[in-house]
Motif scaffolding. Sequence first.
Motif, PDB file in Angstrom:
ATOM      1  N   ASN A  55      -7.554  -0.304  -0.615  1.00 27.51           N
ATOM      2  CA  ASN A  55      -6.374  -0.817  -1.308  1.00 27.51           C
ATOM      3  C   ASN A  55      -6.557  -2.285  -1.688  1.00 27.51           C
ATOM      4  O   ASN A  55      -6.285  -2.687  -2.828  1.00 27.51           O
ATOM      5  CB  ASN A  55      -5.143  -0.635  -0.427  1.00 27.51           C
ATOM      6  N   ASN A  93       0.841  -1.191   0.000  1.00 26.58           N
ATOM      7  CA  ASN A  93       0.000   0.000   0.000  1.00 26.58           C
ATOM      8  C   ASN A  93       0.881   1.248   0.000  1.00 26.58           C
ATOM      9  O   ASN A  93       0.895   2.021   0.962  1.00 26.58           O
ATOM     10  CB  ASN A  93      -0.929  -0.017   1.220  1.00 26.58           C
ATOM     11  N   GLU A 104      -6.792   0.593   4.066  1.00 32.63           N
ATOM     12  CA  GLU A 104      -6.431  -0.800   3.792  1.00 32.63           C
ATOM     13  C   GLU A 104      -7.510  -1.546   3.008  1.00 32.63           C
ATOM     14  O   GLU A 104      -7.212  -2.289   2.082  1.00 32.63           O
ATOM     15  CB  GLU A 104      -6.115  -1.540   5.094  1.00 32.63           C
TER      16      GLU A 104
END
Length: 147
Positions: free
Chosen positions: A64, A55, A61
């Motif tokens: 991504n 990332n 998160e």
Amino acid sequence: MMEIFQKLFYTDLGTAVNNTALLIFRILFAWELLTVHGLKKIKQSQEAEAEQIPNPLHLPEKLNAAVAQFADTIVPFFIALGLCGRLAILPTLGVTAVGYFVVHRHDSPQVRDIPFMYTLCLLFLLMTGPGAYSIDHFIYQLLINIR
């Protein structure tokens, strides 16, 4: 507005040989992307320990991971079918370009080779479109007949 859609969906490379070669290229490329990268993400997401997805842009998160999974599992079907070809490859092109220019920028050429080749192939498809043997070509034909 109709002209923009026509430019997005125009895909004929002129000869049957060129269009057949592009069809074969699209299918083999999509298969490789799905089997090497996509299926690994599907298998890993079902297991307790998930694959670590880099990332480097510091996105959330989940976003991504969702972009990476979409780019490697769903986009190959769009590429193989030639459906919204130029638009559909943009997420995968972004993932591979970030992999090449950001994640692997300091690695050896042998490590950088894979994201580089994927990025080149995706740029090629972005410029040519999926060819006459694609769903995009049929959409283009419909748009021409509506006009």
